[in-house]
Design a protein around this motif. Structure first.
Motif, short mmCIF file in Angstrom:
data_model
loop_
_atom_site.label_atom_id
_atom_site.label_comp_id
_atom_site.label_asym_id
_atom_site.label_seq_id
_atom_site.Cartn_x
_atom_site.Cartn_y
_atom_site.Cartn_z
N LEU A 1 0.82 -1.22 0.00
CA LEU A 1 0.00 0.00 0.00
C LEU A 1 0.85 1.27 0.00
CD1 LEU A 1 -2.85 -1.01 2.46
CD2 LEU A 1 -3.08 -0.52 0.04
N TRP A 2 2.14 1.11 0.23
CA TRP A 2 2.94 2.34 0.43
C TRP A 2 2.94 3.23 -0.79
CZ3 TRP A 2 7.46 3.54 -2.24
CH2 TRP A 2 7.99 2.53 -3.06
N LYS A 3 2.80 2.61 -1.95
CA LYS A 3 2.84 3.44 -3.15
C LYS A 3 1.55 4.22 -3.31
CE LYS A 3 4.52 0.14 -5.80
NZ LYS A 3 4.67 -0.71 -6.97
N LYS A 4 0.46 3.56 -2.92
CA LYS A 4 -0.84 4.19 -3.16
C LYS A 4 -1.22 5.19 -2.08
CE LYS A 4 -2.29 0.35 -5.88
NZ LYS A 4 -2.47 -1.07 -5.69
N MET A 5 -0.70 5.01 -0.90
CA MET A 5 -1.09 5.90 0.21
C MET A 5 0.19 6.44 0.85
SD MET A 5 -4.03 3.48 1.81
CE MET A 5 -4.85 4.82 2.62
N PRO A 6 0.86 7.33 0.16
CA PRO A 6 2.17 7.77 0.66
C PRO A 6 2.09 8.49 2.01
CG PRO A 6 1.46 9.10 -1.21
CD PRO A 6 0.50 7.97 -1.11
N TRP A 7 1.09 9.35 2.17
CA TRP A 7 1.00 10.11 3.42
C TRP A 7 0.71 9.16 4.58
CZ3 TRP A 7 2.55 14.84 4.38
CH2 TRP A 7 2.69 15.74 3.30
N THR A 8 -0.19 8.29 4.33
CA THR A 8 -0.51 7.35 5.38
C THR A 8 0.71 6.50 5.72
OG1 THR A 8 -2.75 7.25 4.50
CG2 THR A 8 -2.11 5.51 6.02
N PHE A 9 1.39 6.07 4.65
CA PHE A 9 2.58 5.26 4.87
C PHE A 9 3.61 6.02 5.70
CE2 PHE A 9 6.90 4.22 3.15
CZ PHE A 9 7.05 3.04 3.86
N ALA A 10 3.82 7.28 5.37
CA ALA A 10 4.84 8.06 6.08
C ALA A 10 4.47 8.23 7.54
CB ALA A 10 4.99 9.42 5.41
N THR A 11 3.24 8.66 7.79
CA THR A 11 2.86 8.92 9.18
C THR A 11 2.81 7.61 9.96
OG1 THR A 11 0.56 8.84 8.50
CG2 THR A 11 1.58 11.00 8.68
N PHE A 12 2.27 6.57 9.34
CA PHE A 12 2.18 5.28 10.03
C PHE A 12 3.59 4.77 10.34
CE2 PHE A 12 1.29 0.84 10.72
CZ PHE A 12 0.00 0.82 11.23
N GLY A 13 4.49 4.97 9.35
CA GLY A 13 5.85 4.50 9.54
C GLY A 13 6.54 5.22 10.68
#
Lengths: 99, 634, 307, 531
Positions: free
Chosen positions: B371-383
């Protein structure tokens, strides 16, 4: 003679009357026995009035008579109307209260 | 300032009243109104905070006595509030995170027709939570305590048409009620012992010690029971996993950042009592240690992203409880971890919510992936939240968790080694399960087919800005809060006047411990990467060995509860109902039956012949005459 | 001041000898009357016995200085109440006597035992009470007995007296209500009665009149049916109930047979037809009538002609 | 002579009962309006009584006293203390609400033969009669006078239970039993109610006679100073207590309540539990504790244990009930356990709490029961299994039902919490073990309320519920004041406590008891003066 004999007589009459109420089946006779009991009481009252030297006993006896008269009137009326419907004056036949 | 304190609570309360009673008229303004009032209360909190900062460290407190609530004889309960450093910390956390989550919910709940109620309940929760942390006595605290329970009930069961949600809500409320018994008994015990239950009256070392250790231990244990219920600690932990039935913002706010930490608040607030009761403290640390491992193990086995995070929450609160149970060494760190946890766990939940929003409420991680490609903001904050929670050096979790592990070792003796060991192990497992979540969700290939590809799943997409913004703010907090607090022991100095603090001496040097923590963390990450990153994740959970199966079933907690309380209780209640019908009522009916039977025999005397009745009368008269004569003769 | 008054007036332990004699004689009568009331099978006899007892009691009232009550006892009780009783007895059926069979098991024995017990207890109680002193009514009756009673009734017992008035009125109204029979249907006229008879199919014709062969048309003689048996329908049920029925059928049939044999002899043929109840003569009414009319000296003829 | 305010307060509903009952059956609207008018007039009078009452003044105020049966020293003697005042006010407040809620309950039934229909005037007249009798029972300061009305209120109650069943809008649900069966069960329930309470009353009558024989007075103030022998005091106490325990009802004398509440209309059920049964607990406070202080202390352990059993037993049985009304009835048994627990804690917390509890329970049960009544009449069935997902189709109904339910489980912020807390605190002060055992009841309370709510209101919408209508204006008018009271008394119960506290003080002095002191009082120096 001691006038207390009147009281004995009253007791005797009362007892006879009471036994009559229990034994007889003809409503009219039962009624007569009740009258007999009332009369016995009256006799006792009159005797007691004499014993106490006052008239109050007689007054009570008088009232008893009045009430008895009223009672007879109503009671006999009831007997007549019962007789009309059931064609019998026997108290044993009026037993609708039986379960 | 005193009136601001009342206003602080009144703002969300007003919001709740308007939104819940307003009916359709406020439907359209509901999200904005609810968020604005939460924000207002945050602003008020900030003003109060600056006011407190302006005061000398020893006198940082604001009191506000509103009215006498109940007054009978010597018993007097006031609706009075007390703001000190500890409650200030909570106020900022609650209103701050609360406001963010309100804003997030504007996006998340945009399509829900009942969102007016949702915001009303959220505001109600804020008000109750503020009452909880601002109360100046245990009874008012109890009001807030049950108030947040109610809000939690309403929000878990928000989608009432789902039977699972309704059941989960009921379960949460009931388990919490069991804990509430503890708090209620604590209030009774305080009143009968001390004649008061205000914080100022009781929470003083000399007062508590005057009652003797037995009373203090009893108080500590009942308070622990209360804390267990609210903070989902073993043995009252079972409700938290099910509570994930609620909308995700609720899970973020109530079941991660704020309400579930109320138990930590209670224990920290009652530090004077626990300090005087070593036995109770021991019970607290045991509960904390057991729960932190319990939650972590459960978190490892769950495929439902929210339930995995719930296990994590349970585990992290276990850390806090553990720290609080350590006494003055740990109180500050418990609260510090609480605050940092508030940031990163809220962030993680919001991230999970964002994913679910994109994937039409799909929660099974086995159907995520890449999902990291499709939801970059979510990926960043979640990470970032992920790095913070596993205690990646430099991020919030690193500072707060490390301190707790240190403090556990500093307890000394075998106890210290066991507790410290548990905490270290917990850190490793945390790294494992969080990495598992991360890998399964964002990396690898997508394990779903979108509608465009002929499947059933929608195409994942990034969430709207109104949802992303709060996540960003929380991610910033997750990264920097720990460092900010630890810089010059700021947080320690801030809280010390309330909780007290003593430096412990760890048998292991700090450097070694930090190193060990980092190594264990890397081990956990590596294991997770090895298991889930290196090979394909099966779309259905494979059959596994029994410990994994047990962990999937929440370590048998629900099975136990079901077998003992639900089924046993049902059987007992049914038996009691039977007893009520046959025993109690049966006795009555038996008497009635006996009377009835007796009278049906006696009835035969009623033969309907008047002469027979006359005879009875006459016989009676004879008896009376005889008795009269006999009495006269005697 | 009569002797009785004097007797009653003296307050003493003992009554006079005269009163004693009177008591012992009349007490026996009273008890016999009471027993008669209970034991007589016919209600009329019971009533008469009761009347006798009441009269005796009235005498006792006189003897004890209760003149007013004595008079009331005779006038009201023996006069009015007992007559009412007799009236009802006549209305209900004077001849009805109790059957001797007791329907309630053990009732009679129990009543007698109970009565005896009660009597013994009462008498024992009275004996125990030591009623020796009698104040007498001398002073109370000084202004006259009726006057004394009147004074009490209209002063101390005024309200009770008024209430008895109300009671009596209520009783009178009650008796009227109880015995009054509301006519709830149209009174049947002759036409209705006839229709009813036809509908029922019995006695389509009028009931046979009493009396036989115009010689015995008195109401106490039932008419004869063609076979010579008496027709019950032609008699008043009351008369039959009283046993005042005169059955002449046997006599008539016998005489008819006599007449026939006489005729046979006169015509010189074998006397074949003797009386058999089932066998009817060809025209008994006609032939009989003539034959009987020829009999000059039957005492019944006069009776028959008079009716 | 001053204006006989108390007499008038009781006489107005009595007159209303006669007038309403005498109106011809056809004039249904007039009967209802008349009854409502009288009920409101009574409310005004009760408010005046409350206004004239001075807390902290004499124990009994607004007194009236006339000789009635001089031969036995029976007097027509009225007077109110703080406890009676709040209960009179509660009764007067609840009556109009209940009437409004039952507005159509006595209308002609949609089905069933004509001869089974009863006039609305009788229904409302009986309600007013009950109100009058309850009020005079609260006001009586003569034991005999109290006894008469304590017993007399059974008669209208009997007819209310037996004569008027739950009314359904439209057809009954097919799942329920037939109208005839329910009519039979209803009359049996009414007879059971009557027999239980008559038995209690009979035992009490014996105790009343014994009281007069021993103390030669029926007047409560005079009896407070009477000296009874220990045995006599205990026996008479038991006689009184038995009657009140039946009425209250206390385990194991409770089995009449579920039937009576389950079979009657919602309004009648509210009258039973919120008004009539309160006379029992009120009488425990006024008669048992004040007249027999020694015996009360003697019996306390047993009564407390029975009360705790009532609390837990009622709550557990409530969980497994299949019928909504019976569930509420068992919940009431649990609540009466709390009230009795507070009364016999023999301290001011317990007694003030118990009095407050009577008020709060009256309001909360009325709310819960009346809303349940609306629900049942819409669905045509009282079985929990026939409901599901109501909140989807009738959100206001479900919401108010939830609030009433939360009040029933004593959520802080709603009225019953304050009283339940005080009661439990009192019990804990008396015996900690009893207090702790009773606290467990709050978990079961949560269980039965939430199970009820979950099964009826949440989940998918069931067949037969889909067309359910939300509350009408009249029904909102019924519910709104109750909700407002629940909230107000939850946040600020002090006005009631101010009236009650001095009277509880009188009771405490009659008991020769003082509140237990804290074992380790906070030193003044540390506390800095009591807050």
């Amino acid at each position: 003679m001691n006038p207390v004999n009147y009281v004995y007589l009253a007791a005797l009459l009362f007892t006879i009357g009471a036994a009559g109420v229990l034994i007889r089946r003809n409503a009219i006779v039962v009624f007569m026995c009740v009258e007999l009991m009332l009369n016995a009481c009256n006799l006792a009252f009159v005797t007691f009035a004499r014993m106490h030297g006052g008239l109050d006993g007689q007054i009570v006896a008088f009232f008893t008579m009045v009430v008895a008269a009223a009672e007879v009137v109503v009671g006999l009326a009831i007997i007549v109307s019962v007789f009309r419907t059931r064609h019998s004056a026997s108290v044993d036949d009026a037993n609708l209260m039986k379960l | 300032m005193n009136s601001l304190l009342g206003l602080l609570i009144a703002a969300p309360l007003l919001g709740a009243a308007v939104l819940l009673l307003g009916g359709r008229f406020v439907d359209r303004v509901a999200p904005v109104l609810g968020s604005a009032l939460a924000g207002l209360s945050f602003v008020l909190g900030a003003i109060l905070f600056s006011n407190l900062l302006g005061k000398p460290a020893s006198g940082r407190a604001i009191d506000s006595d509103l009215f006498t609530w109940m007054h009978v004889g010597t018993f007097k309960a006031d609706a009075a509030f007390h703001l000190d450093q500890l409650s200030m910390t909570f106020v900022l956390l609650i209103t701050g995170v609360g406001t963010l989550i309100h804003i997030y919910s504007i996006g998340y709940m945009a399509h829900d027709e009942k969102r007016r109620k949702f915001f009303g309940y959220l505001n109600l929760f804020l008000a109750a939570m503020l009452i909880l942390v601002l109360a100046d006595n245990y009874l008012l605290l109890y009001v807030g305590w049950e108030g947040v329970g109610l809000a939690s009930y309403l929000l878990i069961g928000f989608w009432q048409h789902k039977p699972s949600a309704a059941t989960a809500a009921k379960k949460a409320f009931l388990v919490n009620r069991v804990g509430d018994i503890g708090l209620a008994v604590a209030v009774f015990l305080m009143f009968t012992t001390f004649g008061t239950f205000t914080f100022q009256g009781i929470l003083h070392p000399s007062v508590v010690s005057s009652a003797g250790q037995g009373k203090a231990t009893a108080l500590g244990l009942v308070l622990l029971l209360a804390a267990c219920g609210k903070s989902a600690q073993v043995p009252l932990q079972s409700w938290l996993g099910d509570a994930m039935e609620g909308p995700t913002p609720v899970s973020a706010l109530i079941h991660a950042a704020t309400m579930v930490t109320a138990g930590v608040y209670l224990i920290t607030r009652s530090s004077a009592i626990f300090n005087a009761a070593p036995t109770a403290q021991l019970a607290v640390v045991c509960v904390g240690a057991v729960t932190l491992l319990f939650g972590a193990i459960v978190g490892c086995a769950k495929d439902d992203i929210k339930k995995a995070l719930a296990g994590s929450t349970m585990s992290q609160i276990g850390y806090m409880i553990l720290a609080a149970g350590l006494g003055p060494i740990g109180y500050v760190f418990a609260i510090m971890h609480l605050v940092t946890h508030g940031f990163f766990k809220a962030g993680l939940f919001l991230g999970a919510g964002s994913i679910m929003h994109a994937r039409e409420d799909e929660v099974d991680m086995r159907k995520y992936g890449g999902l990291w490609k499709k939801m970059p903001w979510t990926f960043a904050t979640f990470g970032l939240g992920y790095l913070a929670i596993i205690g990646f050096p430099g991020l919030s979790g690193f500072f707060s968790k490390d301190k707790i592990i240190e403090a556990a070792f500093a307890k000394g003796g075998t106890e210290g080694w066991i507790l410290g060991g548990a905490a270290l192990l917990g850190a490793a497992i945390t790294a494992y399960y969080m990495s598992r979540i991360m890998v399964m969700t964002f990396f690898g290939k997508p394990r779903y087919t979108t509608k465009a590809e002929g499947g059933t799943s929608p195409e994942a997409h990034e969430s709207p800005a109104v949802m992303v913004a709060p996540m960003v703010v929380l991610a910033v907090g997750s990264v920097f809060a720990g460092g900010f607090f630890s810089l010059g022991s700021r947080f320690l100095h801030w809280l010390e006047p309330v909780t007290g603090h003593s430096e412990g001496h760890s048998p292991v040097s700090t450097g070694v411990l930090t190193a060990a923590t980092i190594v264990l963390m890397l081990l956990g990450m590596g294991l997770a990467w090895f298991q889930y990153g290196m090979r394909e994740v099966p779309a259905a959970a494979p059959r596994s060995i029994w410990p994994v199966r047990l962990a999937r079933r929440d370590l048998g907690q629900d099975d136990f509860n079901h077998a003992v309380f639900v089924r046993g209780g049902t059987r007992f209640a049914d038996g009691l109902a039977e007893f009520d019908a046959k025993g109690v009522d049966g006795a009555v009916r038996g008497v009635a039956g006996a009377v009835g039977g007796g009278s049906s025999r006696l009835r035969k005397l009623q033969n309907g012949y008047v002469r027979s009745y006359a005879f009875s009368m006459f016989g009676g008269a004879v008896l009376i005459v005889a008795a009269t004569l006999f009495m006269r003769a005697v | 001041m009569t002797a009785l008054q004097l007797l009653a007036a003296t307050g003493s332990q003992n009554a006079s000898t005269g009163e004693a004699v009177q008591f012992w004689v009349l007490a026996v009568v009273a008890v016999c009357g009471a027993l008669g009331t209970v034991l007589m099978r016919k209600a009329v006899h019971s009533a008469l016995c009761l009347a006798a007892t009441m009269i005796v009691l009235a005498v006792f009232y006189f003897a004890q200085g209760a003149y007013f009550l004595g008079v009331v006892q005779i006038v009201v009780y023996t006069g009015a109440v007992m007559m009412l009783f007799l009236f009802v007895v006549m209305l209900v059926g004077v001849s009805s006597a109790d059957s001797l069979k007791e329907t309630l098991k053990g009732q009679r024995v129990a009543a007698v035992v109970c009565g005896l017990g009660f009597g013994i207890l009462l008498i024992a109680g009275i004996a125990n009470a030591k009623l020796n002193y009698f104040a007498g009514l001398g002073s109370a009756n000084a202004g006259g007995n009726p006057e004394g009673i009147a004074r009490l009734i209209f002063t101390r017992y005024f309200w009770a007296f008024e209430l008895t008035g109300a009671l009596l009125i209520t009783a009178a109204v009650g008796a009227m209500v109880l015995t009054h029979k509301e006519r709830i249907e149209k009174r049947k006229d002759q036409l209705d009665l006839a229709r009813e008879r036809v509908r029922k199919g019995e006695h389509v014709t009028p009931l046979p009149a009493p009396g036989v062969y115009a010689r015995h048309n008195a109401v106490d003689i039932p008419a004869l049916l063609p076979d010579g048996t008496p027709s019950e329908l032609s008699m008043l049920p009351v008369l039959r109930e009283r046993g005042q029925e005169r059955d002449v059928s046997g006599e008539t049939v016998h005489r008819l047979a006599e007449l026939e044999s006489l005729t046979d002899r006169h015509l010189g043929r074998e006397p074949k037809a003797t009386y058999r109840p089932g066998k009817r003569p060809a025209l008994p009414g006609q032939g009989g009538g003539e034959a009987l009319a020829a009999e000059p000296d039957r005492p019944e003829i006069e009776g028959g002609e008079t009716s | 002579m001053s204006f006989p305010l108390l007499t008038v307060t009781a006489a107005v509903p009595a007159a209303g009962a006669v007038i309403t009952g005498a109106l011809p059956a056809a004039r249904r609207g007039a009967a209802k309006a008349t009854a409502m008018g009288f009920a409101l007039a009574t409310l005004v009078l009760a408010a005046v009584v409350t206004g004239r009452f001075r807390p902290g003044g004499a124990q009994y105020q607004l007194t009236e006293s006339h000789s009635w049966i001089p031969a036995f020293g029976v007097r027509y003697q009225l007077g109110v203390d703080g406890i009676a005042v709040v209960l009179v006010l509660l009764t007067a407040v609840l009556l109009p609400v209940v009437m409004l809620a039952s507005w159509h309950d006595a209308d002609l039934p949609a089905e069933g033969p004509k001869d089974k229909r009863r006039p609305a005037g009788a229904f409302f007249g009986l309600m007013l009669a009950i109100e009058a009798m309850v009020i005079i029972a609260f006001e009586a300061t003569d034991v005999f006078l109290f006894y008469i009305f304590f017993e007399a209120m059974l008669i209208p109650m009997y007819f209310l239970i037996g004569g008027f069943g739950q009314k359904y809008e439209g057809r009954r649900a097919a799942v329920g039993d037939s109208a005839d069966e329910s009519s039979v069960r209803r009359s049996r329930a009414a007879v059971k109610f009557l027999l239980y309470n008559l038995l209690g009353g009979l035992v009490m009558l014996a105790a009343v006679v014994a009281l007069y024989v021993n103390a030669h007075s029926f007047s409560v103030p005079a009896l407070q100073n009477a000296h009874l022998s220990t045995t006599a005091e205990r026996l008479i106490f038991l006689g009184f207590m038995f009657a009140f325990a039946v009425k209250a009802p206390l385990w194991p004398l409770h089995t009449w309540l579920p039937g009576a509440m389950g079979e009657s209309t919602a309004g009648t059920a509210v009258l039973i539990t919120a008004v009539v049964d309160k006379v029992g607990t009120f009488a425990m406070l006024r008669f048992c504790l004040q007249l027999f202080p020694g015996a009360s202390a003697w019996a306390t352990p047993v009564v407390l244990v029975l009360a705790v059993i009532s609390i837990l037993y009622g709550a557990i049985l409530a969980v497994v009930q299949k019928d909504i009304k019976r569930l509420i009835a068992y919940a009431s048994i649990s609540h009466f356990g709390f009230i009795i627990l507070g009364i016999f804690a023999l301290n001011s917390r317990g007694q003030s709490g118990a009095t407050l509890y009577m008020v709060n329970h009256g309001i909360s049960t009325a709310a819960l029961m009346l809303i349940a009544g609306f629900l049942i009449s819409r669905r045509g069935s009282a079985l929990i299994a026939d409901f599901g997902g109501v909140q989807k189709v009738a959100p206001i109904l479900a919401g108010t039902f939830l609030v009433a339910g939360l009040a029933t489980l004593s959520l802080p912020g709603l009225a019953p919490f304050t009283s339940e807390f005080l009661v439990l605190l009192g019990a804990f002060e008396h015996t900690p073990a009893i207090g702790v055992a009773a606290v467990v009841g709050i978990v079961f309370a949560a269980l039965y309320v939430l199970v009820l709510y979950q099964r009826t209101m949440t989940g998918p919408v069931k067949d037969g519920v889909t067309a359910l209508k939300d509350l009408k204006v009249r029904e909102i008018a019924v519910v709104a004041p109750l909700m407002a009271l629940l909230l107000f008394l939850g946040v600020y119960p002090q006005p009631v406590l101010n009236v009650v506290n001095p009277s509880v003080g009188h009771t405490m002095s009659a008991l020769h008891k003082q509140d237990p002191k804290p074992t380790h009082p906070v030193a003044e120096a540390i506390n800095g003066g009591s807050r």
